[in-house]
Structure formats: structure tokens, C-alpha cells
Design an enzyme around this catalytic site. Sequence first.
Site, PDB file in Angstrom:
ATOM      1  N   LYS A 193      -9.782  -2.668  -3.761  1.00  0.00           N
ATOM      2  CA  LYS A 193      -9.899  -2.237  -2.360  1.00  0.00           C
ATOM      3  C   LYS A 193      -9.267  -0.860  -2.137  1.00  0.00           C
ATOM      4  O   LYS A 193      -9.572  -0.185  -1.150  1.00  0.00           O
ATOM      5  CB  LYS A 193      -9.296  -3.278  -1.408  1.00  0.00           C
ATOM      6  CG  LYS A 193      -7.846  -3.665  -1.677  1.00  0.00           C
ATOM      7  CD  LYS A 193      -6.825  -2.708  -1.114  1.00  0.00           C
ATOM      8  CE  LYS A 193      -5.453  -3.020  -1.637  1.00  0.00           C
ATOM      9  NZ  LYS A 193      -4.422  -2.053  -1.221  1.00  0.00           N
TER      10      LYS A 193
ATOM     11  N   GLU B 169      -2.532   4.274  -5.944  1.00  0.00           N
ATOM     12  CA  GLU B 169      -3.134   3.726  -7.168  1.00  0.00           C
ATOM     13  C   GLU B 169      -4.656   3.849  -7.179  1.00  0.00           C
ATOM     14  O   GLU B 169      -5.281   3.829  -8.228  1.00  0.00           O
ATOM     15  CB  GLU B 169      -2.744   2.253  -7.339  1.00  0.00           C
ATOM     16  CG  GLU B 169      -1.259   2.012  -7.617  1.00  0.00           C
ATOM     17  CD  GLU B 169      -0.833   2.379  -9.045  1.00  0.00           C
ATOM     18  OE1 GLU B 169      -1.666   2.919  -9.790  1.00  0.00           O
ATOM     19  OE2 GLU B 169       0.331   2.140  -9.392  1.00  0.00           O
TER      20      GLU B 169
END
Length: 309
Positions: A166, A256
Amino acid sequence: MQNLKSIAVLGAGAWGSSLAAIASSNNHQVSIWSRNGSQTLAQVVENADTIVSAISMKGVREVATQLQSLPIPPKAVFVTATKGLEPEYTSTPSQIWQETFPSHPVVVLSGPNLSKEIQLELPAATVVASTSKDAAEFVQLVFSSSRFRVYTNSDPLGVELGGTLKNVIAIASGVCDGLQLGTNAKAALVTRGLTEIIRIGNLWGAKTETFYGLSGLGDLLATCNSPLSRNYQVGYQMACGKTLTEVLAHLEGTAEGVNTCQVLMQRAKQRNISMPITEQVYRLLQGEVTPRQALDELMLRDIKPEYSY
């Protein structure tokens, strides 16, 4: 309440500190390790019932290898709270921990958990997932509180991938808001983003229903709609004219999704999987397109059914 435990938290960033605070508020004995801290890894994990990894993806294998040479308590449960993919092997954090410590249970902790809101003690929920039901329930008891509701799940890979994948869609969502494209566009982006997550998640071996839970859709909604999300900020600020280098230089912590996007594109190309949103985020991060050009590419794709039958 359950008997009190000794918790070792690896990583003193916002997320590690938040998890340490939750465990501490439940009266557990908590020790935190960081590279610049006063305690060694050996001191922190000595006698630990639970070892929580909240370090950034790039440090996971290195720290796991260091721990391998230390006397780890035989019944210690490992909890991974890192959201990312290893570039070289496309391994998830839990796969690295399980490979390094095959005789210990590994539990994945993931959900819509923005660190700053946790620190403010705002209510939140998360998921702990493991192939070991006992280990998942053990970790559930450690972290459950009146402000932090913890659910168990038997699909650790799906829970982990939901939290990881996500982040790429969150970058796209930040772009959407930075360009002021409106609610309709944002809703479409997030919905089609979930389709991409499920598509590659299934290929990885995760269960579809997991992605409709807290660690999938829940986390997707949180990070795609909050300026507190570092990945959202990457997209938003790039849409406002900043370069990726400029954004990352001033970002608190690690986004990330930047690394994850590159690893995802590798795997998608290898397996010939259609991931149009991820592809445009990748091209944006590589400097191949502007945010507006990326949008145009998505809108001008060939028309098709919503679902393939």
C-alpha cells in the site's frame, strides 16, 4: 491481566517507540535497542520473551544476522513490524526472520497505525498474524489495550504484503492530492490500487480476504488520506514541484514505498503482471515522467471491463 513479559524492541524510531510505549503501558518490562543507544543487542534481547523488530527494511537482514550469534531465549517469539521488501531477494521481513531463526515462531504486526496518532494515544487497531495460532494470541495479549485493539490472523504473508504494497499507492495518492484532482479521482485511484495489491499479493501466495482487512484496505485508507504518512508526503511534495532527492532529504524517517516500488516492478516484469499505477509511480520516482504525465498515462489506457471473467 496476563503475566508480565520481557519485551525487546529493536529500533527506536517513531514506530518502535510507539510499540514500546504500548507494551510499557501494559506494565511489561521493555528494553529498546538502537544503533546509537547505550545498550548492546545482547543486553536488550537477554531473557526476552518477545523480540520486536521495528527497524527499517535495509537493516533487517544485518540485524537478524547479528542476533543469530547471540544466545536467544529458546521460547522467544519474534514480531516483525517493518513494512518493506528486500531488493536483492524480494524477501519480506518475516521471511528473513523465519529463515534466520527457523525454530522460533514469527508474528507479523501490521495495520492502519500512524505513529504520531499512536503516540497521542488516539484509538487504533492492528493485526498480528502467524502460522502459529499460539504465537499470534501471545502477541495479541502483549499489545492489546483500551486504545489499541489487536486482531489475530492466520495469513502472515497477506498481512505483511498489505502493509508493504500500500505504500506505493500512498505515493500515488499524495500525487493526486498535490495536483488537487478531487475526491472522485482519489476514490478511483485507491480502489484500483487495491486491485493491484490483490493481484500481485495472490501471485505471492497471500489470501484475497486478508487484503480487505485492517492490514490491507485499512492501512491503505490511512496512508492514502493522511499527511502524517511519509509515503503520501513523497507523492504530495513531488506533485508540488520538488524532486525526489529534495523530498527525501527533509523527510523524517524512511519512506519504504520508494524502495518497494522498484522491487515490485522487478517482480511484475518477471511475471508479466499488469500494475499500471505502480508502473507510473516507478516512472515518476525514476524521473521519467512528471506527475501530470503519469496521470495522463493512467487516464488514457485502453478501456476494459472492471473485472476479468
